[in-house]
Design a protein around this motif. Structure first.
Motif, PDB file in Angstrom:
ATOM      1  N   THR A 169    -125.964 -33.612   9.880  1.00  0.00           N
ATOM      2  CA  THR A 169    -125.816 -34.345  11.139  1.00  0.00           C
ATOM      3  C   THR A 169    -125.884 -33.397  12.320  1.00  0.00           C
ATOM      4  O   THR A 169    -126.529 -33.687  13.336  1.00  0.00           O
ATOM      5  CB  THR A 169    -124.477 -35.108  11.149  1.00  0.00           C
ATOM      6  OG1 THR A 169    -124.449 -36.029  10.072  1.00  0.00           O
ATOM      7  CG2 THR A 169    -124.289 -35.859  12.454  1.00  0.00           C
ATOM      8  N   ALA A 220    -132.744 -32.801  18.125  1.00  0.00           N
ATOM      9  CA  ALA A 220    -133.134 -34.154  18.536  1.00  0.00           C
ATOM     10  C   ALA A 220    -134.417 -34.168  19.349  1.00  0.00           C
ATOM     11  O   ALA A 220    -135.145 -35.163  19.340  1.00  0.00           O
ATOM     12  CB  ALA A 220    -132.004 -34.804  19.326  1.00  0.00           C
ATOM     13  N   SER A 234    -128.801 -33.399  15.251  1.00  0.00           N
ATOM     14  CA  SER A 234    -128.433 -33.580  16.656  1.00  0.00           C
ATOM     15  C   SER A 234    -128.989 -32.451  17.516  1.00  0.00           C
ATOM     16  O   SER A 234    -129.514 -32.695  18.609  1.00  0.00           O
ATOM     17  CB  SER A 234    -126.903 -33.642  16.778  1.00  0.00           C
ATOM     18  OG  SER A 234    -126.388 -34.759  16.101  1.00  0.00           O
ATOM     19  N   VAL A 268    -129.557 -40.515  14.715  1.00  0.00           N
ATOM     20  CA  VAL A 268    -129.252 -39.183  15.232  1.00  0.00           C
ATOM     21  C   VAL A 268    -128.200 -39.323  16.314  1.00  0.00           C
ATOM     22  O   VAL A 268    -128.399 -40.011  17.320  1.00  0.00           O
ATOM     23  CB  VAL A 268    -130.525 -38.505  15.805  1.00  0.00           C
ATOM     24  CG1 VAL A 268    -130.171 -37.143  16.385  1.00  0.00           C
ATOM     25  CG2 VAL A 268    -131.586 -38.373  14.728  1.00  0.00           C
ATOM     26  N   ARG A 269    -127.076 -38.670  16.124  1.00  0.00           N
ATOM     27  CA  ARG A 269    -125.993 -38.727  17.102  1.00  0.00           C
ATOM     28  C   ARG A 269    -126.258 -37.727  18.225  1.00  0.00           C
ATOM     29  O   ARG A 269    -126.702 -36.599  17.952  1.00  0.00           O
ATOM     30  CB  ARG A 269    -124.648 -38.410  16.449  1.00  0.00           C
ATOM     31  CG  ARG A 269    -124.137 -39.494  15.513  1.00  0.00           C
ATOM     32  CD  ARG A 269    -122.792 -39.103  14.937  1.00  0.00           C
ATOM     33  NE  ARG A 269    -122.230 -40.164  14.140  1.00  0.00           N
ATOM     34  CZ  ARG A 269    -121.488 -41.170  14.610  1.00  0.00           C
ATOM     35  NH1 ARG A 269    -121.236 -41.229  15.906  1.00  0.00           N
ATOM     36  NH2 ARG A 269    -121.018 -42.100  13.823  1.00  0.00           N
ATOM     37  N   VAL A 294    -125.494 -34.762  20.758  1.00  0.00           N
ATOM     38  CA  VAL A 294    -124.639 -33.585  20.576  1.00  0.00           C
ATOM     39  C   VAL A 294    -123.271 -33.811  21.193  1.00  0.00           C
ATOM     40  O   VAL A 294    -122.251 -33.337  20.678  1.00  0.00           O
ATOM     41  CB  VAL A 294    -125.328 -32.341  21.184  1.00  0.00           C
ATOM     42  CG1 VAL A 294    -124.362 -31.158  21.239  1.00  0.00           C
ATOM     43  CG2 VAL A 294    -126.562 -31.977  20.381  1.00  0.00           C
TER      44      VAL A 294
END
Length: 756
Positions: free
Chosen positions: A292, A299, A296, A239-240, A242
């Motif tokens: 994605t 999360a 994000s 998880v990237r 934000v």
């Protein structure tokens, strides 16, 4: 590419450990050229049986007549080392569904989403053996996540596990894509019934996302997945933050606000007389980062994910049970239900079970305890009932990134990569129209392979250069152009084209100025020209100048030749026109090149084809100047017979700029000869004097003359080092002028009537 081209090569074992059992065949670069293939295309291999594989190039010093296969490809082709195999280009579709059979341990331990990641990018045929070793080479996903998941599932034995392909949809050969449902066979040798899917399979971008576990909760331990049950969760999906997402600030803000109000402050909505219910449809091109973005934003919330392609490929009762399971789990934790590629689960031509699935989703979000977020790259293929106010009444659109955003994306992707000198990301971004985040990630991966090869050969520290990224552009195609034929590009740009001053000026004003000076058009309050028609005698460079324009790399080029869009089935031709313009809009800024446009858009009312041509013309007119604006898309037509084109197509707002491409005069013929012969060793030949004596020769004739002169030199002496005047004289006896004086005069008269 032609399916008739084939070459017979000697099969040898590829001894590279990095490529063992990965389904890759290596051939000499000249073989790729002869077969009209690029690296990482698919090729059929015919031995005792026919199979297919991904093809890559060997070193230039390798033997040209040898094909390097791994042991699995030898088995799939049914041959032994040093046997002859026939290679030919093959059309491979992205699979909507692949069924495989494996050992009991693998079947019970490896989830189907992990299985898909292991097979991603491989080319499969029914009956083939395939290993779980990820391909890990070429423009595809990195295999780190798949490797970790496989090691957790079955331990070290996963590296030696072999599977058998028992079924594919559509028919083999197919490639495994990020939206492919890869399923275990229910019993050994038995293929489950194929599920219904609306439309043809699409080929997504390189950064597809697979199902993940509830974000923010402990990662569950891997347990055996019973055969026939679709997993709802998959652990360890990265998880990237934000802050690392580029170009989607407004979408992040909206989704964050909607989730906060609906899930955290439902009483505020109730006080205002609104139901605390949230259903969001996130649309955008494949590989654009839809899932994605959702991961994000969520999360710090519990996220339950349903993989649309995998679930949609199962039988109806399993689909309903999977969705009901996911809704129940989301309600138990008060989180977000994410359904990726929901068009695969709820297509526009649904089964009866779709009604029950929609009811389950509607009931799940009715009291505001959970929120529904669905993603799709093809909203037109989606069941329209999903957009009901009681379901997904809100929509977020993730569009194509512009050049500035692409440069920021490249900078983010390469932030931790060692580089040699400053990377010119702005110039690379300018040459990647139509690329989304997934395409750019694939581009950087291909560039990394080039840099790694250079570092390995030179025993130096690996570092990325701008030239690696530019070189990768020859291999990577964006998703938006996956269905369009490639434009044959040379090293000639528009600035290198001799003569044709008016033609180059018209193309510069209509195509390049809007890209380079959009502020000027806005300041003057005018729209750029929408279309250009090039007309002139055959062989005078109309198509050549389009190739030169495409070589600038600043726009996507979509080509249609002659009557390619014509189809005898009612509605098919109109749909082909709509799809062509839709692809062009998706990959904007773009150019649609209609070659031989007189065959595509003849005068209406004069055809005898049951009205197909008339309907195609009407569709073209609607797309060019209809209700939906044609933003950042230019249409360029070329013809030898402008008098046959429907007049409505030539009015302002459509193909409004008419440019006559005359036969080359003596000076232009000299420029053409110099350009065509810059790599030809000429001995004491005055090209200007030769050009003055070639009256009636077109640009194509001039190029053909030098080519024939070189062949004459080879006939004279196979080891000839230069082309002499005698060779040119012999070539002139074979290559005669092709221009018809009457046709040239008629076209010149037409130009005078229309342009004066």
């Amino acid at each position: 590419m032609s399916s008739q081209v084939s070459l017979t090569l000697t099969a040898r074992l590829n001894t590279s450990a990095a490529e063992a059992r990965r389904g890759i065949i290596r051939v000499h670069p000249e073989v790729l050229t002869a077969l009209s293939l690029r690296e990482w295309d698919a090729v059929s291999i015919t031995g005792a049986r026919v199979t297919a594989a991904v093809v890559a190039a060997t070193e230039s010093s390798a033997p040209t007549g040898v094909a390097l296969l791994d042991e699995i490809l030898f088995s799939n082709a049914g041959v032994k080392e040093n046997a002859s195999v026939v290679l030919a280009p093959v059309v491979v579709h992205g699979a909507s569904r692949v069924v495989v059979n494996g050992s009991v341990l693998a079947t019970q331990s490896i989830t189907e989403s992990t299985l898909r990641r292991a097979l991603l990018g491989k080319v499969l045929s029914v009956g083939d053996a395939v290993s779980l070793l990820p391909r890990d080479l070429g423009p595809e996903l990195a295999a780190t996540e798949a490797t970790r998941a496989l090691a957790r599932s079955v331990g070290i034995t996963w590296t030696t596990e072999l599977l058998t392909v028992t079924g594919t949809d559509p028919g083999s050969p197919v490639s495994v894509q990020t939206n492919t449902a890869v399923l275990w066979s229910t019993t050994a040798g038995e293929v489950p019934p194929l599920g219904d899917r609306a439309g043809s399979p699409r080929i997504p971008g390189a950064l597809g996302i697979v199902p993940d576990a509830p974000v923010g909760s402990p990662s569950p331990t891997t347990t055996a997945t019973p055969v026939g049950v679709v997993p709802v969760e998959e652990p360890d999906v990265p998880v990237r933050p934000v802050s690392e997402l580029v170009g989607v600030d407004s979408q992040i803000t909206k989704l964050t606000e909607w989730l906060a109000i609906t899930l955290d402050e439902p009483d505020v909505l109730r006080t205002l007389g609104a139901a605390p219910r949230l259903g969001v449809l996130v649309t955008g091109p494949a590989g654009g980062g839809k899932a994605t973005l959702v991961r994000s934003v969520c999360a710090k919330r519990t996220l339950v994910t349903v993989d649309g392609p995998t679930t949609g490929a199962t039988e109806p009762n399993t689909r309903l049970r999977t969705v009901a399971d996911a809704v129940a789990r989301a309600r138990a934790t008060g989180g977000v239900l994410l359904i990726t590629d929901i068009d695969a689960l709820l297509p526009s031509e649904p089964e009866p079970v779709a009604t029950l699935i929609l009811d389950e989703l509607r009931s799940g979000i009715s009291d505001g305890r959970i929120a529904l977020v669905a993603t799709t790259a093809e909203p037109v293929r989606l069941d329209s009932r999903l957009r009901d106010p009681s379901l997904c009444d809100r929509e977020l659109i993730i569009g194509l990134p512009d050049a500035a955003t692409r440069a920021r994306l490249l900078s983010a992707i390469l932030s931790t990569v060692p580089t040699e000198g400053d990377l010119d990301l702005d110039s690379v971004a300018a040459r990647t129209p139509g690329f989304v985040a997934g395409d750019l990630a694939a581009l950087t991966r291909e560039a990394a392979l080039r840099a790694a090869t250079r570092a390995s050969a030179g025993k130096s520290e690996p570092a990325l250069r701008t030239e690696d990224l530019v070189g990768a552009l020859d291999v990577i195609r964006p998703v938006s152009r996956s269905d369009s034929p490639e434009v044959a590009l040379g090293s000639i740009t528009l600035a290198d084209v001799g003569d044709m001053v008016e033609t180059k000026q018209a193309l510069t004003e209509a195509v390049l100025w809007p890209l380079q000076h959009p502020d000027t058009f806005a300041r003057l309050g005018v729209d750029p020209p929408r279309g250009v028609l090039l007309f002139g005698p055959p062989g005078c460079g109309k198509t050549f100048v389009v190739r030169a324009l495409a070589a600038s790399g600043q726009l996507s080029v979509h080509t249609v030749k002659g009557a390619e869009l014509m189809d005898k089935w009612v509605g098919s031709s109109e749909k082909a026109v709509r799809d062509l313009f839709a692809r062009a809009r998706e990959s904007a800024p773009s150019l649609i090149f209609l070659d031989e446009v007189d065959a595509l858009a003849p005068r209406r009312g004069q055809s005898t084809d049951s009205g197909v041509a008339d309907r195609v013309v009407a569709s073209l007119l609607t797309e060019l100047d209809g209700v939906e604006p044609l933003q950042d898309v230019v249409v360029l037509g070329a013809t030898n017979r402008p008098d046959l084109i429907d007049p409505a197509l030539l009015r302002p707002g459509r193909l409004e700029r008419l440019v006559f491409v005359p036969p080359p005069d003596a000076a232009a013929r000299g420029d053409i000869l110099r350009t065509s012969g810059r790599d030809v060793p000429l001995a004491d030949i005055d090209l200007d004097e030769l050009a003055a004596d070639l009256e009636g020769y077109s640009a194509a004739d001039c190029s053909a003359l030098l080519r024939e002169a070189a062949l004459s030199a080879m006939r004279r002496d196979i080891n000839a080092a230069a082309v002499t005047a005698d060779d040119v004289a012999e070539a002139r006896s074979r290559v005669r002028p092709s221009l018809d004086p009457d046709q040239v005069e008629n076209l010149r008269a037409y130009a005078e009537r229309r342009l004066d």
